[in-house]
Write a protein that holds these residues in place. Structure first.
Motif, PDB file in Angstrom:
ATOM      1  N   VAL A   1      12.597   3.770  -4.920  1.00 21.86           N
ATOM      2  CA  VAL A   1      11.797   4.033  -3.706  1.00 21.86           C
ATOM      3  C   VAL A   1      11.452   2.793  -2.901  1.00 21.86           C
ATOM      4  O   VAL A   1      11.104   2.911  -1.723  1.00 21.86           O
ATOM      5  N   ASP A   2      11.535   1.621  -3.476  1.00 18.29           N
ATOM      6  CA  ASP A   2      11.124   0.399  -2.773  1.00 18.29           C
ATOM      7  C   ASP A   2      11.858   0.256  -1.438  1.00 18.29           C
ATOM      8  O   ASP A   2      11.245   0.208  -0.373  1.00 18.29           O
ATOM      9  N   GLU A   3      13.173   0.218  -1.491  1.00 17.53           N
ATOM     10  CA  GLU A   3      13.967   0.073  -0.263  1.00 17.53           C
ATOM     11  C   GLU A   3      13.859   1.329   0.615  1.00 17.53           C
ATOM     12  O   GLU A   3      13.824   1.244   1.838  1.00 17.53           O
ATOM     13  N   LEU A   4      13.797   2.480  -0.037  1.00 21.38           N
ATOM     14  CA  LEU A   4      13.771   3.744   0.704  1.00 21.38           C
ATOM     15  C   LEU A   4      12.502   3.886   1.537  1.00 21.38           C
ATOM     16  O   LEU A   4      12.552   4.394   2.662  1.00 21.38           O
ATOM     17  N   THR A   5      11.359   3.440   1.008  1.00 21.73           N
ATOM     18  CA  THR A   5      10.124   3.533   1.809  1.00 21.73           C
ATOM     19  C   THR A   5      10.254   2.693   3.079  1.00 21.73           C
ATOM     20  O   THR A   5       9.718   3.061   4.121  1.00 21.73           O
TER      21      THR A   5
ATOM     22  N   LYS B   1      11.610  13.989  -1.800  1.00 20.64           N
ATOM     23  CA  LYS B   1      10.431  13.657  -2.598  1.00 20.64           C
ATOM     24  C   LYS B   1       9.694  12.452  -2.013  1.00 20.64           C
ATOM     25  O   LYS B   1       8.460  12.421  -1.963  1.00 20.64           O
ATOM     26  N   THR B   2      10.448  11.445  -1.593  1.00 20.84           N
ATOM     27  CA  THR B   2       9.807  10.219  -1.102  1.00 20.84           C
ATOM     28  C   THR B   2       9.106  10.456   0.230  1.00 20.84           C
ATOM     29  O   THR B   2       8.048   9.884   0.489  1.00 20.84           O
ATOM     30  N   ILE B   3       9.654  11.332   1.060  1.00 18.04           N
ATOM     31  CA  ILE B   3       8.952  11.695   2.302  1.00 18.04           C
ATOM     32  C   ILE B   3       7.629  12.382   1.956  1.00 18.04           C
ATOM     33  O   ILE B   3       6.578  12.048   2.524  1.00 18.04           O
ATOM     34  N   LEU B   4       7.654  13.315   1.019  1.00 22.41           N
ATOM     35  CA  LEU B   4       6.413  13.990   0.599  1.00 22.41           C
ATOM     36  C   LEU B   4       5.412  12.975   0.044  1.00 22.41           C
ATOM     37  O   LEU B   4       4.215  13.045   0.323  1.00 22.41           O
TER      38      LEU B   4
ATOM     39  N   LEU C   1       0.832  -1.213   0.000  1.00 23.42           N
ATOM     40  CA  LEU C   1       0.000   0.000   0.000  1.00 23.42           C
ATOM     41  C   LEU C   1       0.867   1.264   0.000  1.00 23.42           C
ATOM     42  O   LEU C   1       0.540   2.249  -0.664  1.00 23.42           O
ATOM     43  N   THR C   2       1.973   1.212   0.743  1.00 18.27           N
ATOM     44  CA  THR C   2       2.869   2.376   0.812  1.00 18.27           C
ATOM     45  C   THR C   2       3.496   2.637  -0.548  1.00 18.27           C
ATOM     46  O   THR C   2       3.484   3.777  -1.044  1.00 18.27           O
ATOM     47  N   VAL C   3       4.039   1.598  -1.157  1.00 18.26           N
ATOM     48  CA  VAL C   3       4.694   1.791  -2.463  1.00 18.26           C
ATOM     49  C   VAL C   3       3.649   2.187  -3.512  1.00 18.26           C
ATOM     50  O   VAL C   3       3.924   3.007  -4.389  1.00 18.26           O
ATOM     51  N   GLU C   4       2.431   1.673  -3.383  1.00 20.45           N
ATOM     52  CA  GLU C   4       1.342   2.093  -4.284  1.00 20.45           C
ATOM     53  C   GLU C   4       1.129   3.608  -4.193  1.00 20.45           C
ATOM     54  O   GLU C   4       1.101   4.316  -5.207  1.00 20.45           O
ATOM     55  N   GLY C   5       0.959   4.104  -2.967  1.00 26.22           N
ATOM     56  CA  GLY C   5       0.703   5.530  -2.767  1.00 26.22           C
ATOM     57  C   GLY C   5       1.861   6.404  -3.225  1.00 26.22           C
ATOM     58  O   GLY C   5       1.667   7.467  -3.827  1.00 26.22           O
ATOM     59  N   VAL C   6       3.070   5.937  -2.949  1.00 30.15           N
ATOM     60  CA  VAL C   6       4.278   6.672  -3.340  1.00 30.15           C
ATOM     61  C   VAL C   6       4.379   6.733  -4.871  1.00 30.15           C
ATOM     62  O   VAL C   6       4.673   7.787  -5.444  1.00 30.15           O
ATOM     63  N   MET C   7       4.110   5.621  -5.520  1.00 30.52           N
ATOM     64  CA  MET C   7       4.187   5.589  -6.990  1.00 30.52           C
ATOM     65  C   MET C   7       3.108   6.488  -7.614  1.00 30.52           C
ATOM     66  O   MET C   7       3.365   7.162  -8.612  1.00 30.52           O
ATOM     67  N   ARG C   8       1.928   6.513  -7.032  1.00 29.48           N
ATOM     68  CA  ARG C   8       0.856   7.390  -7.548  1.00 29.48           C
ATOM     69  C   ARG C   8       1.302   8.863  -7.439  1.00 29.48           C
ATOM     70  O   ARG C   8       1.126   9.652  -8.360  1.00 29.48           O
ATOM     71  N   TRP C   9       1.888   9.215  -6.294  1.00 20.48           N
ATOM     72  CA  TRP C   9       2.353  10.581  -6.081  1.00 20.48           C
ATOM     73  C   TRP C   9       3.424  10.946  -7.116  1.00 20.48           C
ATOM     74  O   TRP C   9       3.386  12.013  -7.720  1.00 20.48           O
TER      75      TRP C   9
END
Length: 197
Positions: free
Chosen positions: A116-120, A178-181, A31-39
Protein backbone atom coordinates in the motif's frame (compact mmCIF):
# COMPACT_ATOMS: atom_id res chain seq x y z
CA UNK A 1 6.57 -12.79 15.09
CA UNK A 2 3.46 -13.76 17.03
CA UNK A 3 2.41 -10.85 19.19
CA UNK A 4 4.12 -7.74 17.89
CA UNK A 5 5.56 -5.40 20.46
CA UNK A 6 4.00 -1.96 20.17
CA UNK A 7 6.00 0.19 22.54
CA UNK A 8 4.71 3.57 21.35
CA UNK A 9 1.58 5.51 22.03
CA UNK A 10 0.22 7.23 18.94
CA UNK A 11 1.41 10.59 20.35
CA UNK A 12 4.96 9.28 20.82
CA UNK A 13 5.06 7.84 17.30
CA UNK A 14 3.78 11.11 15.82
CA UNK A 15 6.33 13.14 17.81
CA UNK A 16 9.11 10.84 16.53
CA UNK A 17 7.92 11.25 12.93
CA UNK A 18 7.83 15.05 13.32
CA UNK A 19 11.31 15.09 14.84
CA UNK A 20 12.77 14.04 11.47
CA UNK A 21 10.06 15.23 9.08
CA UNK A 22 8.98 18.84 8.65
CA UNK A 23 7.59 18.79 5.09
CA UNK A 24 3.76 18.67 5.14
CA UNK A 25 3.88 16.22 2.20
CA UNK A 26 5.89 13.66 4.21
CA UNK A 27 3.77 14.09 7.33
CA UNK A 28 0.57 13.67 5.31
CA UNK A 29 1.94 10.52 3.67
CA UNK A 30 2.78 9.10 7.11
CA UNK A 31 -0.71 9.91 8.40
CA UNK A 32 -2.28 8.35 5.29
CA UNK A 33 -0.33 5.10 5.56
CA UNK A 34 -1.09 5.05 9.31
CA UNK A 35 -4.84 5.26 8.67
CA UNK A 36 -4.70 2.73 5.84
CA UNK A 37 -2.75 0.25 7.97
CA UNK A 38 -5.22 0.64 10.87
CA UNK A 39 -8.11 -0.08 8.48
CA UNK A 40 -6.36 -3.16 7.06
CA UNK A 41 -5.58 -4.50 10.56
CA UNK A 42 -9.30 -4.46 11.37
CA UNK A 43 -10.31 -5.73 7.92
CA UNK A 44 -7.91 -8.71 8.03
CA UNK A 45 -8.70 -9.79 11.59
CA UNK A 46 -5.78 -8.20 13.47
CA UNK A 47 -7.89 -5.76 15.49
CA UNK A 48 -5.82 -6.36 18.63
CA UNK A 49 -2.69 -5.29 16.71
CA UNK A 50 -4.27 -2.26 15.02
CA UNK A 51 -2.19 0.24 17.02
CA UNK A 52 1.00 -1.55 16.05
CA UNK A 53 0.02 -1.66 12.36
CA UNK A 54 -0.90 2.05 12.50
CA UNK A 55 2.36 3.10 14.21
CA UNK A 56 4.39 1.15 11.65
CA UNK A 57 2.48 2.98 8.92
CA UNK A 58 3.04 6.33 10.57
CA UNK A 59 6.78 5.80 10.98
CA UNK A 60 7.59 3.82 7.81
CA UNK A 61 9.35 6.74 6.08
CA UNK A 62 10.95 8.24 9.19
CA UNK A 63 14.34 8.63 7.48
CA UNK A 64 13.17 9.58 3.98
CA UNK A 65 13.07 13.37 4.27
CA UNK A 66 16.54 13.81 5.77
CA UNK A 67 18.30 10.76 4.33
CA UNK A 68 16.64 9.84 1.00
CA UNK A 69 19.81 8.13 -0.23
CA UNK A 70 19.90 5.96 2.90
CA UNK A 71 16.18 5.20 3.09
CA UNK A 72 15.50 2.13 5.30
CA UNK A 73 19.23 2.01 6.17
CA UNK A 74 19.21 5.04 8.48
CA UNK A 75 15.75 4.19 9.90
CA UNK A 76 16.94 1.52 12.41
CA UNK A 77 19.25 4.03 14.11
CA UNK A 78 16.55 6.74 14.36
CA UNK A 79 13.96 4.23 15.54
CA UNK A 80 16.24 2.66 18.17
CA UNK A 81 17.07 6.12 19.52
CA UNK A 82 13.33 6.73 19.73
CA UNK A 83 12.78 3.48 21.63
CA UNK A 84 11.27 1.26 18.91
CA UNK A 85 11.25 -2.52 19.36
CA UNK A 86 13.28 -4.72 17.00
CA UNK A 87 9.98 -6.13 15.67
CA UNK A 88 8.87 -2.64 14.71
CA UNK A 89 12.23 -1.81 13.10
CA UNK A 90 11.99 -4.99 11.00
CA UNK A 91 8.40 -4.20 10.00
CA UNK A 92 9.24 -0.64 8.99
CA UNK A 93 12.34 -1.52 7.00
CA UNK A 94 10.62 -4.39 5.17
CA UNK A 95 8.68 -1.97 2.94
CA UNK A 96 11.99 -1.13 1.22
CA UNK A 97 12.74 -4.77 0.35
CA UNK A 98 14.52 -5.12 -2.96
CA UNK A 99 14.65 -1.35 -3.44
CA UNK A 100 16.84 0.00 -0.69
CA UNK A 101 17.32 -2.84 1.80
CA UNK A 102 17.22 -6.62 2.11
CA UNK A 103 14.71 -6.90 4.99
CA UNK A 104 12.01 -9.17 3.59
CA UNK A 105 8.31 -8.63 4.38
CA UNK A 106 7.28 -11.81 6.24
CA UNK A 107 4.23 -11.09 8.39
CA UNK A 108 0.95 -10.27 6.61
CA UNK A 109 1.18 -6.75 8.05
CA UNK A 110 4.57 -6.20 6.40
CA UNK A 111 3.23 -7.46 3.08
CA UNK A 112 0.31 -5.03 3.35
CA UNK A 113 2.67 -2.14 4.10
CA UNK A 114 4.83 -3.07 1.11
CA UNK A 115 1.75 -3.19 -1.14
CA UNK A 116 0.00 0.00 0.00
CA UNK A 117 2.89 2.44 0.47
CA UNK A 118 3.34 3.28 -3.21
CA UNK A 119 -0.35 2.75 -3.97
CA UNK A 120 -1.51 5.39 -1.46
CA UNK A 121 0.73 7.84 -3.33
CA UNK A 122 -0.86 6.93 -6.66
CA UNK A 123 -4.40 7.12 -5.28
CA UNK A 124 -3.62 10.40 -3.49
CA UNK A 125 -2.26 11.94 -6.70
CA UNK A 126 -5.35 10.75 -8.60
CA UNK A 127 -7.63 12.26 -5.92
CA UNK A 128 -5.98 15.67 -6.36
CA UNK A 129 -6.95 15.60 -10.07
CA UNK A 130 -10.63 15.16 -9.22
CA UNK A 131 -13.01 18.12 -8.81
CA UNK A 132 -13.75 16.85 -5.27
CA UNK A 133 -10.00 16.49 -4.44
CA UNK A 134 -11.17 13.44 -2.49
CA UNK A 135 -11.15 9.62 -2.51
CA UNK A 136 -14.76 9.59 -1.31
CA UNK A 137 -16.13 9.49 -4.88
CA UNK A 138 -13.28 7.51 -6.43
CA UNK A 139 -13.67 4.04 -7.91
CA UNK A 140 -11.05 1.37 -8.59
CA UNK A 141 -11.64 1.73 -12.36
CA UNK A 142 -10.17 5.24 -12.36
CA UNK A 143 -7.09 3.98 -10.50
CA UNK A 144 -6.71 1.21 -13.07
CA UNK A 145 -6.48 3.86 -15.80
CA UNK A 146 -3.96 5.93 -13.84
CA UNK A 147 -1.97 2.79 -13.05
CA UNK A 148 -1.60 2.04 -16.77
CA UNK A 149 -0.54 5.61 -17.55
CA UNK A 150 3.21 5.44 -16.75
CA UNK A 151 3.55 9.22 -16.94
CA UNK A 152 0.97 9.81 -14.21
CA UNK A 153 2.57 9.96 -10.74
CA UNK A 154 5.69 8.47 -12.32
CA UNK A 155 7.42 8.28 -8.91
CA UNK A 156 4.95 5.62 -7.73
CA UNK A 157 6.42 2.28 -8.72
CA UNK A 158 3.93 0.08 -10.55
CA UNK A 159 6.30 -2.88 -10.14
CA UNK A 160 6.24 -2.55 -6.34
CA UNK A 161 2.43 -2.29 -6.31
CA UNK A 162 2.17 -5.36 -8.58
CA UNK A 163 4.69 -7.28 -6.46
CA UNK A 164 2.81 -6.22 -3.32
CA UNK A 165 -0.50 -7.64 -4.58
CA UNK A 166 1.30 -10.83 -5.61
CA UNK A 167 2.96 -11.22 -2.18
CA UNK A 168 -0.49 -11.06 -0.61
CA UNK A 169 -2.02 -13.41 -3.17
CA UNK A 170 -4.53 -10.72 -4.18
CA UNK A 171 -5.71 -9.47 -7.56
CA UNK A 172 -4.55 -5.93 -8.33
CA UNK A 173 -8.15 -4.77 -8.50
CA UNK A 174 -8.83 -6.09 -4.97
CA UNK A 175 -5.82 -4.19 -3.69
CA UNK A 176 -7.07 -1.01 -5.41
CA UNK A 177 -10.60 -1.37 -4.05
CA UNK A 178 -9.53 -2.14 -0.50
CA UNK A 179 -6.96 0.65 -0.39
CA UNK A 180 -9.48 3.22 -1.63
CA UNK A 181 -11.86 2.14 1.15
CA UNK A 182 -9.00 2.34 3.64
CA UNK A 183 -8.13 5.88 2.49
CA UNK A 184 -11.80 6.91 2.72
CA UNK A 185 -11.82 5.76 6.35
CA UNK A 186 -9.17 8.31 7.37
CA UNK A 187 -9.39 11.16 4.84
CA UNK A 188 -11.37 13.56 7.03
CA UNK A 189 -9.23 12.99 10.13
CA UNK A 190 -6.03 13.57 8.11
CA UNK A 191 -7.35 16.83 6.66
CA UNK A 192 -8.20 17.99 10.16
CA UNK A 193 -4.77 17.03 11.48
CA UNK A 194 -2.95 18.68 8.55
CA UNK A 195 -4.88 21.92 9.10
CA UNK A 196 -3.36 22.10 12.59
CA UNK A 197 0.26 21.81 11.40
Amino acid sequence: MDEMENNFTREEALALLKKYNKEPFHIQHGLTVEGVMRWYAKELGYENEADYWANVGLLHDIDFELYPEQHCLKAPELLREGGASEDMIHSICSHGYGLCCDVKPEHEMEKVLFAVDELTGLIGAAALMRPSKSVMDMEASSIKKKFKDKKFAAGCSRDVIRQGAENLGWELNDLFEKTILAMRSCEEQIQEEMSRL
